[in-house]
Design an enzyme around this catalytic site. Structure first.
Site, PDB file in Angstrom:
ATOM      1  N   GLU A 237      27.935 -47.671   4.905  1.00 50.61           N
ATOM      2  CA  GLU A 237      28.749 -48.293   5.942  1.00 50.61           C
ATOM      3  C   GLU A 237      28.867 -49.753   5.552  1.00 50.61           C
ATOM      4  OE1 GLU A 237      29.347 -49.775  10.394  1.00 50.61           O
ATOM      5  OE2 GLU A 237      27.552 -50.118   9.223  1.00 50.61           O
TER       6      GLU A 237
ATOM      7  N   HIS B 284      31.607 -43.843  16.187  1.00 54.85           N
ATOM      8  CA  HIS B 284      30.962 -44.248  17.433  1.00 54.85           C
ATOM      9  C   HIS B 284      31.112 -45.738  17.719  1.00 54.85           C
ATOM     10  CE1 HIS B 284      28.333 -45.361  14.244  1.00 54.85           C
ATOM     11  NE2 HIS B 284      27.584 -46.058  15.072  1.00 54.85           N
ATOM     12  N   ASP B 285      31.735 -46.485  16.826  1.00 54.58           N
ATOM     13  CA  ASP B 285      31.886 -47.931  17.008  1.00 54.58           C
ATOM     14  C   ASP B 285      33.309 -48.335  17.354  1.00 54.58           C
ATOM     15  OD1 ASP B 285      29.236 -48.468  16.413  1.00 54.58           O
ATOM     16  OD2 ASP B 285      29.612 -48.704  14.272  1.00 54.58           O
TER      17      ASP B 285
ATOM     18  N   ASP C 279      21.036 -41.216   9.376  1.00 59.09           N
ATOM     19  CA  ASP C 279      21.479 -42.605   9.388  1.00 59.09           C
ATOM     20  C   ASP C 279      20.295 -43.481   8.996  1.00 59.09           C
ATOM     21  OD1 ASP C 279      23.152 -44.836  10.068  1.00 59.09           O
ATOM     22  OD2 ASP C 279      24.094 -43.584  11.599  1.00 59.09           O
TER      23      ASP C 279
ATOM     24  N   ASP D 202      23.511 -47.853   7.077  1.00 60.99           N
ATOM     25  CA  ASP D 202      24.067 -48.774   8.069  1.00 60.99           C
ATOM     26  C   ASP D 202      24.230 -50.190   7.508  1.00 60.99           C
ATOM     27  OD1 ASP D 202      24.550 -49.063  11.107  1.00 60.99           O
ATOM     28  OD2 ASP D 202      23.069 -50.635  10.753  1.00 60.99           O
TER      29      ASP D 202
HETATM   30  C1  NOJ Z   1      26.749 -50.290  12.525  1.00 61.31           C
HETATM   31  C2  NOJ Z   1      26.525 -49.199  13.504  1.00 61.31           C
HETATM   32  O1  NOJ Z   1      27.479 -48.188  13.306  1.00 61.31           O
HETATM   33  C3  NOJ Z   1      26.588 -49.818  14.873  1.00 61.31           C
HETATM   34  O2  NOJ Z   1      26.623 -48.845  15.883  1.00 61.31           O
HETATM   35  C4  NOJ Z   1      25.431 -50.760  15.024  1.00 61.31           C
HETATM   36  O3  NOJ Z   1      25.540 -51.447  16.243  1.00 61.31           O
HETATM   37  C5  NOJ Z   1      25.387 -51.787  13.897  1.00 61.31           C
HETATM   38  N1  NOJ Z   1      25.653 -51.210  12.615  1.00 61.31           N
HETATM   39  C6  NOJ Z   1      24.036 -52.436  13.812  1.00 61.31           C
HETATM   40  O4  NOJ Z   1      23.088 -51.522  13.345  1.00 61.31           O
END
Ligand code: NOJ
Ligand code: MG
Length: 680
Positions: A379, A450-451, A188, A294
C-alpha cells in the site's frame, strides 16, 4: 542523472523517475495536464528559472527539496542482482498475475457470535460466497490484537488475534478453509507504526536510553508551557495536528504520522527490521500466503527528520511528506525484507496447508507446492507511475504489486471534495499508465477499499439511488477492473454494487480520521451541519458499514447490534437477492471471473486501446498470442446513450450488461465483452 543542479533542465528532471512523478503529481494537484511539461520551451527551462517562475506557487525551497529527493532514487540506484525475483516476465507467470483478489474488512463482513463485530468465524462461514464468486486470494484487513484507535491499524501484538475477532485456532481454520476452496489468504502487515500499547513502545518510553529507545523516533526537547511545543519538526499527522506528541514520562517527543496512538517505528534500526522479518516468517509457517503492507513506502525517513517544505505541505496538505513518501533507504529495506521474511529458505518445513490449484474450468485440483516467495502487496499512498515501477518491477526484488492511488480522484481534487468523478479521467489514467509499463511491471487495479467512499457514489452522486444506473455502472466498473491488464482487487460489497451511506449525524461515524476532522472544523467555528457536510464526501465510514447479506434490518450480518450501522435499505442490493437474479451485479461478477479464468487472453493477452481519445467510449482489445482468439471490451463511460466509433472489428458478444447484441449505439454505462471474429 547523477548530479542535479540549478542549470539542470526541466526535461532532465522529468526524465528521472521521481522527478517525473513529482512534477506529474504537482500538475495533477493543480488540475493541469502533463502535456505542459513536454512543450519544448518549457522542457528546456533550467531549474533555477523554473524555481523563479514557480516561486509564487511553490516558494523558494521547492526546487532544492526536489533535488534532494531525486538524489535518493532512480536509474543510478540499480538493485543488486535480483535476490528473490517475483518472476513476472519469466516463463511461468506468478500465480497472482492471473488472480482475482478480494479485500475483506473483517469487522464488517460477518459476525458469528452476535456481539455486533464481524469476526474470523464469520469470515469462515462466508468462504463459500467468495469461492463461488471465483476469488483466488482473500486479503483480510487487520485482525491482530489492537486497542483499535484506528480499527486494527494500530497493532499491540503481531502474534495474537484481536479478542473480538476470535483466536489463533479460528484463524488456522480460516486459512485451511480458504486453501481447501482454492483461495490463498494474505493478512495486513502494519509495520510503519505500532500501537502505543505495544510492549516495544512501552519499553521504549520506560527507558528511552535502553534497548528499545531506538525502535521509535523519540526526540528530546521541551514541551512548552501548554505542552504543545515546539515539536522537533513541522511534520503533520494525517489525522490532524502535529505528527509529534510529548511523552512526559520519557521526556521525549514521539513521532506518529497517523493517530497519536500509532507510533512510527525507526526502520534505520536493524533490530526493528529483523523483528518485522521474523513476524512474517512466523505467519508464513502458519500457512499465510503473503501480506498487504500498510503505508510501506513511508518506512524510510530522511536522516535528521528535517522540516518539510512549506509549499509542498500546502499543496499536498501535509508538510513533511517529501522526507518519507519515498525515503532514502526504502528500496534496500524492502529488498532485505523480501529476502529475510518473505522468501522460503531451503529446508524450511512446509506450512500446515497450501492452496488447492484451480483448473481453467473452475474445478479444484491438488494442493500447490508452497510458494517460493510469499506475495508482497504494497500500500503506497503518494507514489506515481515511475515510483510504482521502481517498487514493483519484477527484476528489482522489492514488492510484487503496489496500489497507485492517483486513479481515485479527478485532477485537482482530494477525497474531501464534493464533486462528481468523471470516468474519462479513469480511462486517461489507465491508458497513460499502461503506455508506460513493460513486461517487468504489474498493476494492481482497484476502485474501492476501506479508506475511500464508493466509486459508484463518486460517479453517480445522489443518482446512485437509481437501481438501473447503479446496476449498469457497477457492471461497467467490474468490466474495466476484471479485463484491463493488471491484478484486480475487489473490496467487499463491490460485487453487490455497494454505495455510500446516507449518514445524517456525526453520531453515525466511527472513524478516527473523520471524527478528528469534525472536531477541528468545529473548533474553527463551523456549525455541526456544516462540519458534517464537509467530511461526508470523504468519510471512510461509507465503505465500512456491515456487508448486506440479506434483506431486513440486520442484513444478515449479525444477530446483535452492529458496531456501525449501515443506513441503506434499498431493495435488490443484498447477496441473497442478487444470487437469485441472473441479471444481477453479483452474477455478472461471477460470470466475468469465470470467463477470465477460462480465457487466458483476458489476463495474459496483449492490450490495444481503440478510439483512445474518446471521452465517452472506452474500448480495447486483449490479443491472444498464437491461435487463441482476441477479445474486444467496450464500456460506455457516461449516463447517456452514445454512438460506437466506426471501424471496430467484427465480434460476437459473450457477456454484456444489456444483452447479446452490438448495435451502432451503447446504452448508459453499457459494457460488452466480445470475441473477435476471425477474418478481415
Ligand atoms: C492505511 C490504511 O489503509 C488506513 O486504514 C490506516 O488508517 C493507515 N494506513 C494507517 O495505518
Ligand atoms: Mg463477533
Amino acid at each position: 542523472m547523477t548530479h542535479v543542479e540549478a542549470r539542470t533542465r526541466l526535461k532532465e528532471i522529468y526524465g528521472h523517475p521521481v522527478g517525473r512523478d513529482a512534477i506529474d503529481k504537482v500538475l495533477l494537484q493543480l488540475g493541469r495536464s502533463s502535456r505542459w511539461v513536454r512543450n519544448p520551451v518549457v522542457a528546456n527551462l533550467r531549474l533555477d528559472t523554473v524555481a523563479r517562475l514557480a516561486r509564487p506557487v511553490l516558494g523558494e525551497a521547492f526546487a532544492q527539496s526536489l533535488v534532494t529527493v531525486l538524489a535518493d532514487h532512480g536509474p543510478d540506484d540499480d538493485p543488486t542482482p535480483d535476490p528473490a525475483p517475483s518472476g513476472h516476465g519469466a516463463a511461468q507467470p506468478p500465480w497472482w498475475r492471473r488472480a482475482v483478489f478480494y479485500q475483506v474488512y473483517p469487522r464488517s463482513f460477518a459476525d458469528s457470535d452476535g456481539d455486533g463485530i464481524g469476526d474470523l468465524r464469520g469470515v469462515t462461514s462466508r468462504l463459500d460466497h467468495l469461492a463461488d464468486l471465483g476469488v483466488d486470494c482473500v486479503w483480510l484487513s487487520p485482525i491482530f490484537d489492537s486497542p483499535n484507535e484506528d480499527m486494527g491499524y494500530d497493532v499491540r501484538d503481531y502474534r495474537a488475534i484481536m479478542a473480538e475477532m476470535g483466536t489463533l485456532a479460528d484463524l488456522d481454520a480460516l486459512i485451511a478453509g480458504a486453501h481447501e476452496r482454492g483461495m490463498r489468504i494474505i493478512l495486513d502487515l502494519v509495520v510503519n507504526h505500532t500501537s502505543a500499547e505495544h510492549p516495544w513502545f512501552r519499553a521504549a518510553i520506560a527507558d528511552p536510553d535502553g534497548p528499545y529507545g531506538d525502535y521509535y523516533h523519540l526526540r528530546p526537547g521541551a514541551p512548552g508551557e501548554d505542552g504543545s511545543g515546539p515539536p522537533p519538526n513541522n511534520w503533520a499527522s494525517f489525522f490532524g495536528g502535529s505528527a509529534w506528541r510529548w511523552i512526559p514520562q520519557a521526556q521525549r517527543w514521539a513521532l506518529h504520522l497517523f493517530a497519536p496512538g500509532q507510533m512510527d517505528l525507526n526502520w534505520d534500526n536493524p533490530r526493528v527490521r529483523a523483528e518485522v522479518a521474523e513476524i512474517v516468517r512466523w505467519w508464513r509457517a502458519r500457512g499465510v500466503d503473503g501480506f498487504r503492507l500498510d503505508v510501506i513506502n513511508y518506512i524510510s525517513k530522511r536522516g535528521g527528520l528535517p522540516d518539510g517544505n512549506e509549499a509542498i505541505g500546502a499543496l499536498m496538505g501535509f508538510p513533511g511528506i517529501e522526507h518519507y513518501f519515498f525515503g532514502p533507504r526504502l528500496h534496500s529495506y524492502l529488498r532485505e525484507l523480501r529476502t529475510a521474511g518473505f522468501t522460503r529458505s531451503p529446508g524450511e518445513p512446509a506450512p500446515p496447508s497450501t492452496v488447492r490449484t484451480r483448473r481453467p474450468d473452475g474445478t479444484l485440483g491438488d494442493p500447490a507446492p508452497p510458494d517460493p516467495v510469499a506475495i508482497m502487496v504494497g500500500e503506497t499512498p503518494g507514489v506515481g507511475v515511475e515510483m510504482s515501477r521502481l517498487l514493483s518491477g519484477s527484476r528489482r526484488g522489492e514488492l510484487d504489486l503496489v496500489f497507485n492511488f492517483d486513479v481515485l480522484e479527478g485532477p485537482g481534487k482530494v477525497r474531501w471534495d464534493d464533486y462528481r468523478y468523471d470516468l474519462s479521467y479513469l480511462k486517461r489514467f489507465y491508458l497513460g499508465y499502461l503506455a508506460r509499463v513493460g513486461p517487468d511491471d504489474a498493476l494492481a487495479l482497484f476502485f474501492d477499499n476501506h479508506d475511500n467512499p464508493r466509486m459508484l457514489s463518486k460517479v453517480l452522486g445522489a443518482r446512485a439511488g437509481d437501481p438501473v444506473l447503479r446496476t449498469a455502472l457497477a457492471k461497467a466498473l467490474a468490466t474495466i477492473q476484471l479485463t484491463l491488464p493488471g491484478t484486480p482487487f475487489l473490496f467487499q460489497g463491490q460485487e453487490i454494487a455497494a454505495v455510500d451511506q446516507d449518514f445524517t449525524s456525526v453520531a453515525d461515524l466511527r472513524d478516527v480520521e473523520s471524527l478528528n476532522r469534525f472536531a477541528e472544523l468545529r473548533a474553527e467555528g463551523s456549525t455541526e451541519a456544516d462540519a458534517l457536510a464537509r467530511i461526508l464526501p470523504g468519510a471512510r465510514d461509507h465503505a465500512r458499514v456491515p456487508m448486506r447479506w440479506e434483506p431486513g434490518p440486520s442484513t444478515g450480518f449479525s444477530t446483535g447490534t452492529p458496531w456501525q450501522a449501515g443506513r441503506e435499505d434499498s431493495t435488490g442490493f443484498t447477496v441473497a437477492e442478487q444470487a437469485a437474479d441472473p441479471g444481477s451485479v453479483l452474477n455478472f461478477h461471477r460470470d466475468l471471473i469465470g470467463l477470465r479464468r477460462a480465457e487466458p487472453a483476458l489476463t495474459d493477452g496483449g492490450f490495444r486501446a481503440l478510439a483512445s481519445r474518446s471521452r465517452t467510449y472506452f474500448g480495447w482489445l486483449r490479443t491472444a498470442p498464437g491461435s487463441g482468439s482476441d477479445w474486444l471490451i467496450e464500456v460506455n463511460l457516461t449516463d447517456r446513450t452514445i454512438r460506437r466509433p466506426r471501424a471496430l472489428p467484427r465480434a460476437q458478444v459473450v457477456l454484456g450488461s444489456t444483452g447479446m447484441e452490438r448495435s451502432a449505439t451503447m446504452a448508459p454505462y453499457e459494457c460488452v465483452i466480445s470475441r473477435v471474429s476471425p477474418g478481415p
